[in-house]
Structures are given as C-alpha cells and as structure tokens.
Scaffold this motif. Sequence first.
Motif, PDB file in Angstrom:
ATOM      1  N   UNK A 132       0.797  -1.233   0.000  1.00  0.00           N
ATOM      2  CA  UNK A 132       0.000   0.000   0.000  1.00  0.00           C
ATOM      3  C   UNK A 132       0.826   1.278   0.000  1.00  0.00           C
ATOM      4  N   UNK A 133       2.066   1.212   0.520  1.00  0.00           N
ATOM      5  CA  UNK A 133       2.894   2.417   0.601  1.00  0.00           C
ATOM      6  C   UNK A 133       3.967   2.468  -0.484  1.00  0.00           C
ATOM      7  N   UNK A 134       3.915   1.560  -1.444  1.00  0.00           N
ATOM      8  CA  UNK A 134       4.934   1.553  -2.494  1.00  0.00           C
ATOM      9  C   UNK A 134       4.604   2.587  -3.568  1.00  0.00           C
ATOM     10  N   UNK A 135       5.580   3.383  -3.980  1.00  0.00           N
ATOM     11  CA  UNK A 135       5.328   4.323  -5.074  1.00  0.00           C
ATOM     12  C   UNK A 135       5.015   3.585  -6.380  1.00  0.00           C
ATOM     13  N   UNK A 136       4.153   4.178  -7.181  1.00  0.00           N
ATOM     14  CA  UNK A 136       3.762   3.549  -8.426  1.00  0.00           C
ATOM     15  C   UNK A 136       4.922   3.273  -9.358  1.00  0.00           C
ATOM     16  N   UNK A 137       5.961   4.121  -9.307  1.00  0.00           N
ATOM     17  CA  UNK A 137       7.100   3.933 -10.177  1.00  0.00           C
ATOM     18  C   UNK A 137       7.976   2.764  -9.806  1.00  0.00           C
ATOM     19  N   UNK A 138       7.753   2.168  -8.642  1.00  0.00           N
ATOM     20  CA  UNK A 138       8.545   1.008  -8.200  1.00  0.00           C
ATOM     21  C   UNK A 138       7.744  -0.281  -8.283  1.00  0.00           C
ATOM     22  N   UNK A 139       6.716  -0.306  -9.125  1.00  0.00           N
ATOM     23  CA  UNK A 139       5.887  -1.485  -9.307  1.00  0.00           C
ATOM     24  C   UNK A 139       6.152  -2.088 -10.676  1.00  0.00           C
ATOM     25  N   UNK A 140       5.879  -3.386 -10.811  1.00  0.00           N
ATOM     26  CA  UNK A 140       6.000  -4.036 -12.108  1.00  0.00           C
ATOM     27  C   UNK A 140       4.879  -3.559 -13.030  1.00  0.00           C
ATOM     28  N   UNK A 141       5.019  -3.853 -14.320  1.00  0.00           N
ATOM     29  CA  UNK A 141       3.984  -3.458 -15.266  1.00  0.00           C
ATOM     30  C   UNK A 141       2.636  -4.055 -14.935  1.00  0.00           C
ATOM     31  N   UNK A 142       2.616  -5.312 -14.528  1.00  0.00           N
ATOM     32  CA  UNK A 142       1.355  -5.948 -14.165  1.00  0.00           C
ATOM     33  C   UNK A 142       0.733  -5.338 -12.935  1.00  0.00           C
ATOM     34  N   UNK A 143       1.568  -5.005 -11.953  1.00  0.00           N
ATOM     35  CA  UNK A 143       1.052  -4.360 -10.741  1.00  0.00           C
ATOM     36  C   UNK A 143       0.515  -2.966 -11.061  1.00  0.00           C
ATOM     37  N   UNK A 144       1.194  -2.260 -11.949  1.00  0.00           N
ATOM     38  CA  UNK A 144       0.680  -0.958 -12.373  1.00  0.00           C
ATOM     39  C   UNK A 144      -0.652  -1.096 -13.089  1.00  0.00           C
ATOM     40  N   UNK A 145      -0.813  -2.169 -13.862  1.00  0.00           N
ATOM     41  CA  UNK A 145      -2.088  -2.403 -14.545  1.00  0.00           C
ATOM     42  C   UNK A 145      -3.206  -2.625 -13.534  1.00  0.00           C
ATOM     43  N   UNK A 146      -2.931  -3.417 -12.502  1.00  0.00           N
ATOM     44  CA  UNK A 146      -3.931  -3.627 -11.463  1.00  0.00           C
ATOM     45  C   UNK A 146      -4.268  -2.314 -10.759  1.00  0.00           C
ATOM     46  N   UNK A 147      -3.250  -1.506 -10.496  1.00  0.00           N
ATOM     47  CA  UNK A 147      -3.487  -0.231  -9.824  1.00  0.00           C
ATOM     48  C   UNK A 147      -4.321   0.699 -10.693  1.00  0.00           C
ATOM     49  N   UNK A 148      -4.090   0.680 -11.993  1.00  0.00           N
ATOM     50  CA  UNK A 148      -4.883   1.513 -12.902  1.00  0.00           C
ATOM     51  C   UNK A 148      -6.351   1.122 -12.857  1.00  0.00           C
ATOM     52  N   UNK A 149      -6.614  -0.192 -12.853  1.00  0.00           N
ATOM     53  CA  UNK A 149      -7.996  -0.667 -12.754  1.00  0.00           C
ATOM     54  C   UNK A 149      -8.593  -0.282 -11.407  1.00  0.00           C
ATOM     55  N   UNK A 150      -7.825  -0.515 -10.334  1.00  0.00           N
ATOM     56  CA  UNK A 150      -8.329  -0.222  -8.988  1.00  0.00           C
ATOM     57  C   UNK A 150      -8.626   1.261  -8.818  1.00  0.00           C
ATOM     58  N   UNK A 151      -7.760   2.120  -9.339  1.00  0.00           N
ATOM     59  CA  UNK A 151      -8.000   3.568  -9.232  1.00  0.00           C
ATOM     60  C   UNK A 151      -9.287   3.963  -9.955  1.00  0.00           C
ATOM     61  N   UNK A 152      -9.536   3.358 -11.113  1.00  0.00           N
ATOM     62  CA  UNK A 152     -10.780   3.637 -11.837  1.00  0.00           C
ATOM     63  C   UNK A 152     -11.988   3.187 -11.028  1.00  0.00           C
ATOM     64  N   UNK A 153     -11.895   2.033 -10.374  1.00  0.00           N
ATOM     65  CA  UNK A 153     -13.017   1.543  -9.578  1.00  0.00           C
ATOM     66  C   UNK A 153     -13.283   2.433  -8.363  1.00  0.00           C
ATOM     67  N   UNK A 154     -12.266   3.132  -7.872  1.00  0.00           N
ATOM     68  CA  UNK A 154     -12.491   4.080  -6.776  1.00  0.00           C
ATOM     69  C   UNK A 154     -13.396   5.231  -7.205  1.00  0.00           C
ATOM     70  N   UNK A 155     -13.573   5.408  -8.506  1.00  0.00           N
ATOM     71  CA  UNK A 155     -14.525   6.385  -9.019  1.00  0.00           C
ATOM     72  C   UNK A 155     -15.953   5.895  -8.996  1.00  0.00           C
ATOM     73  N   UNK A 156     -16.188   4.691  -8.451  1.00  0.00           N
ATOM     74  CA  UNK A 156     -17.528   4.113  -8.305  1.00  0.00           C
ATOM     75  C   UNK A 156     -18.281   4.101  -9.650  1.00  0.00           C
ATOM     76  N   UNK A 157     -17.679   3.543 -10.707  1.00  0.00           N
ATOM     77  CA  UNK A 157     -18.322   3.616 -12.025  1.00  0.00           C
ATOM     78  C   UNK A 157     -19.524   2.694 -12.142  1.00  0.00           C
ATOM     79  N   UNK A 158     -20.422   3.065 -13.062  1.00  0.00           N
ATOM     80  CA  UNK A 158     -21.552   2.212 -13.437  1.00  0.00           C
ATOM     81  C   UNK A 158     -21.232   1.395 -14.680  1.00  0.00           C
ATOM     82  N   UNK A 159     -20.237   1.843 -15.432  1.00  0.00           N
ATOM     83  CA  UNK A 159     -19.734   1.100 -16.584  1.00  0.00           C
ATOM     84  C   UNK A 159     -18.254   1.430 -16.725  1.00  0.00           C
ATOM     85  N   UNK A 160     -17.514   0.499 -17.326  1.00  0.00           N
ATOM     86  CA  UNK A 160     -16.065   0.656 -17.423  1.00  0.00           C
ATOM     87  C   UNK A 160     -15.603   0.356 -18.845  1.00  0.00           C
TER      88      UNK A 160
END
Length: 238
Positions: A132-160
């Motif tokens: 949880x405290x790791x900077x985004x720039x120190x994550x693998x590409x796959x972990x960054x992909x998961x974070x991108x999805x998770x950040x979008x879901x924090x927007x409480x979307x109705x469609x993605x």
Amino acid sequence: MLTVQHLHAWYGAAHVLHGVSLHVAPGEVVALMGRNGAGKSTTLKGIAGLLARTQGDVAFLGQPIAGLPAHRIARLGLGYVPEERRIFTDLTVLQNLEAGRQSPRARPDGTPLPSWTPERLFALFPNLGEMPQRPGGRMSGGEQQMLSVARTLMGQPLAVLLDEPSEGVAPLIAQQMARAIAELKRQGLGVLLCEQNLPFAAAVADRACVLEKGRIVHEAPMAELVADEAARRMYLGV
C-alpha cells in the motif's frame, strides 16, 4: 447502459473510425476485438471524450455524452482504464487510489451500489494489498495495470471501458484481471473490453464486436466467435 451510434473519429486529417455502432447492457461484458491498428483504443477514447474531433451519437444511461469533456463523462459514472495505465509514479498505491475517489452511486433503479474502498480492492487484487505504501514507479507493469484498474473503480463507475487489461502481464495477474471483470459483471456494471487476447476475452466476455479498419465487421456471442474458425482467421488471424 452505453449506446454508440455511427461514431467517427479523426487524428488530424486521418479518418480513423468510420461509423462504429455498438451497445453494452447492464451486467454485460462486450469484447471489442481486432488486429493492431483496427481502431479499438480509438473507439474507447472517442467514447470517453478524449479525442479532439469526433462525430456521432454516444449515450450513457440514456443521457447524450458526445462532445462532453472527459472529466464530465467520468463524473457521470463511466470509468476508463487506458492501455498506457497512466498511474502517478511518485504517489503510493493508496495515494493513487485516493486520487480516483468519487462518491458512492446508485443503479438507475435507485438501488445503491456497493462502494469500492481500498480494502475491497486489496481483496480483489491481493498484490496491491501487500504494497500500500509503495510508489507507483517502483511497481511491475502488471502491478501498475492492477493499480490503474483499482484507481478507476475508486470512481464508483456504473460502466467501465477497459483497454487491453491482459497485455504484457503475467498469467497470474491476468487471472486476477479476469476475476475483477467477473466481479464487475456480477454487480451489474457494463464493461466494454478492448482486447486482442482471444482466450482472455473468451473467459470473460458475453459478446464480441470485431473492428477492421475502423468499422464493425462482425458481431456474435463470444462463444460463437470462439467456435467459428473461419471468422477467427478472417478477422483476428488466429
């Protein structure tokens, strides 16, 4: 939930989309497929309000959104996960999630949607919960992909709108992506998935729309496309 009719798009003088029409229902996953350069990512960007020049009709929850700026479309509850991920590399995982936070939403019938929280997202993406405290720039590409999805879901979307979520990630992370899409479907969200990986798309999608040179050239239930060898070879080269 999402309806696109006769969408055209340009990059400068280059006419890239030529009348794309498609729809996504609540609780449905639609795979937008095609070879490289077919116009898949351009279609998602055109829907999300990220292109300078488009023409056509786009409606979200019955409300016209064509021509609206991207931030207003996002605030209506249409989430977008770009292929390039676009995370904040200097911010931690938790800070990236907070950057995407929006207020809870309700379905069109008034039923409240369960809110996405960091805790729920860490259960969905255990890798993120370990850093949880790791900077985004120190994550693998796959972990960054998961974070991108998770950040979008924090927007409480109705469609993605999801652009190539399985591209360049390890099989284990691709499995977590598939589970996340299944959870969105279970909650009744609509998902438009831009994807070239046929096995991944087959595992999560209900229908397929195939793009070729900026036009929809084939539509079918996902299982039907998987079983149709002639169509796969003609449109996907597989």
